[in-house]
Structure formats: structure tokens, C-alpha cells
Design a protein around this motif. Structure first.
Motif, PDB file in Angstrom:
ATOM      1  N   ASP A  69       9.363  -1.558 -46.778  1.00 17.01           N
ATOM      2  CA  ASP A  69       9.427  -1.337 -48.373  1.00 17.01           C
ATOM      3  C   ASP A  69      10.945  -1.187 -48.461  1.00 17.01           C
ATOM      4  O   ASP A  69      11.219  -0.793 -49.790  1.00 17.01           O
ATOM      5  CB  ASP A  69       8.579  -0.290 -48.730  1.00 17.01           C
ATOM      6  N   ALA A  70      11.904  -1.710 -47.754  1.00 13.84           N
ATOM      7  CA  ALA A  70      13.181  -1.137 -47.836  1.00 13.84           C
ATOM      8  C   ALA A  70      13.971  -2.285 -48.965  1.00 13.84           C
ATOM      9  O   ALA A  70      13.659  -3.343 -48.803  1.00 13.84           O
ATOM     10  CB  ALA A  70      14.158  -1.265 -46.627  1.00 13.84           C
ATOM     11  N   GLU A  71      14.587  -1.665 -49.715  1.00 16.73           N
ATOM     12  CA  GLU A  71      15.603  -2.255 -50.681  1.00 16.73           C
ATOM     13  C   GLU A  71      17.107  -2.211 -50.402  1.00 16.73           C
ATOM     14  O   GLU A  71      17.348  -0.980 -50.197  1.00 16.73           O
ATOM     15  CB  GLU A  71      15.495  -1.731 -52.335  1.00 16.73           C
ATOM     16  N   VAL A  72      17.736  -3.177 -50.031  1.00 16.55           N
ATOM     17  CA  VAL A  72      19.001  -2.984 -49.595  1.00 16.55           C
ATOM     18  C   VAL A  72      19.983  -3.607 -50.646  1.00 16.55           C
ATOM     19  O   VAL A  72      19.805  -4.736 -51.092  1.00 16.55           O
ATOM     20  CB  VAL A  72      19.113  -3.978 -48.295  1.00 16.55           C
ATOM     21  N   GLN A  73      21.140  -2.805 -50.796  1.00 19.82           N
ATOM     22  CA  GLN A  73      22.299  -3.120 -51.590  1.00 19.82           C
ATOM     23  C   GLN A  73      23.512  -2.958 -50.983  1.00 19.82           C
ATOM     24  O   GLN A  73      23.712  -1.896 -50.229  1.00 19.82           O
ATOM     25  CB  GLN A  73      22.318  -2.433 -52.839  1.00 19.82           C
TER      26      GLN A  73
ATOM     27  N   ASP B 273      13.793   7.303 -51.186  1.00 20.86           N
ATOM     28  CA  ASP B 273      14.778   8.241 -50.471  1.00 20.86           C
ATOM     29  C   ASP B 273      16.178   7.244 -50.293  1.00 20.86           C
ATOM     30  O   ASP B 273      15.840   6.086 -50.150  1.00 20.86           O
ATOM     31  CB  ASP B 273      14.465   8.642 -49.162  1.00 20.86           C
ATOM     32  N   GLN B 274      17.222   7.503 -50.466  1.00 18.69           N
ATOM     33  CA  GLN B 274      18.287   6.841 -50.633  1.00 18.69           C
ATOM     34  C   GLN B 274      19.351   7.130 -49.430  1.00 18.69           C
ATOM     35  O   GLN B 274      19.495   8.365 -49.109  1.00 18.69           O
ATOM     36  CB  GLN B 274      19.202   6.833 -51.724  1.00 18.69           C
ATOM     37  N   ARG B 275      19.377   6.249 -48.562  1.00 19.55           N
ATOM     38  CA  ARG B 275      20.566   6.109 -47.242  1.00 19.55           C
ATOM     39  C   ARG B 275      21.396   5.297 -47.352  1.00 19.55           C
ATOM     40  O   ARG B 275      21.424   4.406 -47.786  1.00 19.55           O
ATOM     41  CB  ARG B 275      19.691   6.280 -45.974  1.00 19.55           C
ATOM     42  N   VAL B 276      22.716   5.763 -46.709  1.00 20.79           N
ATOM     43  CA  VAL B 276      23.871   4.983 -46.688  1.00 20.79           C
ATOM     44  C   VAL B 276      23.967   4.324 -45.085  1.00 20.79           C
ATOM     45  O   VAL B 276      23.761   5.467 -44.313  1.00 20.79           O
ATOM     46  CB  VAL B 276      25.113   5.372 -47.144  1.00 20.79           C
ATOM     47  N   ILE B 277      23.928   3.103 -44.774  1.00 21.97           N
ATOM     48  CA  ILE B 277      24.281   2.413 -43.628  1.00 21.97           C
ATOM     49  C   ILE B 277      25.794   2.524 -43.260  1.00 21.97           C
ATOM     50  O   ILE B 277      26.481   1.889 -43.822  1.00 21.97           O
ATOM     51  CB  ILE B 277      23.478   1.165 -43.433  1.00 21.97           C
TER      52      ILE B 277
ATOM     53  N   LYS C 230      35.600  -4.533 -54.797  1.00 26.67           N
ATOM     54  CA  LYS C 230      35.355  -5.368 -53.569  1.00 26.67           C
ATOM     55  C   LYS C 230      34.335  -4.745 -53.036  1.00 26.67           C
ATOM     56  O   LYS C 230      34.295  -3.444 -52.955  1.00 26.67           O
ATOM     57  CB  LYS C 230      36.706  -5.437 -52.832  1.00 26.67           C
ATOM     58  N   PRO C 231      33.544  -5.515 -51.958  1.00 27.52           N
ATOM     59  CA  PRO C 231      32.532  -5.006 -51.279  1.00 27.52           C
ATOM     60  C   PRO C 231      32.968  -4.094 -50.126  1.00 27.52           C
ATOM     61  O   PRO C 231      34.039  -4.435 -49.463  1.00 27.52           O
ATOM     62  CB  PRO C 231      31.864  -6.211 -50.584  1.00 27.52           C
ATOM     63  N   LEU C 232      32.269  -3.268 -50.028  1.00 30.66           N
ATOM     64  CA  LEU C 232      32.682  -2.184 -48.936  1.00 30.66           C
ATOM     65  C   LEU C 232      31.669  -2.385 -47.594  1.00 30.66           C
ATOM     66  O   LEU C 232      30.779  -3.020 -47.899  1.00 30.66           O
ATOM     67  CB  LEU C 232      32.469  -0.706 -49.314  1.00 30.66           C
ATOM     68  N   PRO C 233      32.065  -1.956 -46.524  1.00 34.60           N
ATOM     69  CA  PRO C 233      31.226  -2.037 -45.110  1.00 34.60           C
ATOM     70  C   PRO C 233      30.251  -0.826 -45.289  1.00 34.60           C
ATOM     71  O   PRO C 233      29.755  -0.377 -44.275  1.00 34.60           O
ATOM     72  CB  PRO C 233      32.466  -1.948 -44.230  1.00 34.60           C
ATOM     73  N   LEU C 234      29.729  -0.521 -46.294  1.00 36.92           N
ATOM     74  CA  LEU C 234      28.520   0.428 -46.705  1.00 36.92           C
ATOM     75  C   LEU C 234      27.285  -0.177 -47.193  1.00 36.92           C
ATOM     76  O   LEU C 234      27.756  -1.040 -48.392  1.00 36.92           O
ATOM     77  CB  LEU C 234      28.977   1.574 -47.239  1.00 36.92           C
ATOM     78  N   PHE C 235      26.397   0.109 -46.993  1.00 35.75           N
ATOM     79  CA  PHE C 235      24.892  -0.476 -47.490  1.00 35.75           C
ATOM     80  C   PHE C 235      23.791   0.727 -48.024  1.00 35.75           C
ATOM     81  O   PHE C 235      23.743   1.548 -47.152  1.00 35.75           O
ATOM     82  CB  PHE C 235      24.396  -1.455 -46.512  1.00 35.75           C
ATOM     83  N   LEU C 236      23.691   0.532 -49.233  1.00 34.50           N
ATOM     84  CA  LEU C 236      22.329   1.513 -49.694  1.00 34.50           C
ATOM     85  C   LEU C 236      21.192   0.848 -49.322  1.00 34.50           C
ATOM     86  O   LEU C 236      20.690  -0.073 -49.720  1.00 34.50           O
ATOM     87  CB  LEU C 236      22.763   1.686 -51.151  1.00 34.50           C
TER      88      LEU C 236
END
Length: 105
Positions: free
Chosen positions: A29-33, A2-6, A42-48
């Protein structure tokens, strides 16, 4: 998975720090990007976050002493459509066709 955005974290936050905090809260088991802008790259203040335990993510309200929210990632199921020629598969910026002619009376 499952994918969630922080939301609610600064863009300078390290992906490793987020992962360590999630592991300490029971999500091993979390994978964070970090997400990036399509245009500027440019990087956003959002993490998948990809995990098999989305119900545990719903219980988390704080990461790195900051209040955060988790949202489902919105996936577009429709192909992109060009505004200029009205064909599918590309956008106006990448259109190589002539502008669509208007109806003549």
C-alpha cells in the motif's frame, strides 16, 4: 497513514522503482513521492513514503541494492515567525511591514 522519509538513495532514482521494490518486500500500500527544495524547487535525494505498515518499513535495510534509512517526517506544528517584524504567518523574505523599531531611551 504513517509518513516516513527514505535517506540514502540518489536523487535520480525513479519513484516507480522504489515502489516496485517496496511491493516486492511486502509493503503493497506504499505511496512514494520525491521531496523538492522549497527555494529552488529542484528534487532532493529524499523520498516520502506513506503507508499503513510502518513496522515493516523498520525491517527494511536495503532498497535497489543500496543501504537506506527510514525516519519519521518532521512536521512543524508552530507557525512561521518573521525575523524582521516578529509577527507570525510569514517570513522575513515575504515581509511587507516596516522594520520593527527599537526601543528609544
Amino acid at each position: 497513514m504513517d509518513q516516513r522519509v527514505i535517506r540514502g538513495l540518489p536523487r535520480e532514482m525513479s519513484v516507480n522503482d522504489i515502489k516496485e521494490d517496496l511491493v516486492s518486500q511486502g509493503i503493497a500500500d506504499a505511496e512514494v513521492q520525491q521531496m523538492t527544495s522549497r527555494t529552488t524547487k529542484k528534487p532532493l535525494p529524499l523520498f516520502l513514503v506513506k503507508t499503513k505498515m510502518p513496522e515493516k518499513l523498520a525491517e527494511i535495510q536495503r532498497l535497489a541494492m543500496l543501504t537506506v534509512s527510514f525516519e519519521r517526517k518532521k512536521n512543524s506544528t508552530e507557525p512561521s515567525q518573521c525575523y524582521r517584524c516578529q509577527r507570525y504567518g510569514h517570513t522575513q523574505r515575504n515581509c511587507r511591514l516596516a522594520e520593527r523599531m527599537s526601543k528609544q531611551e
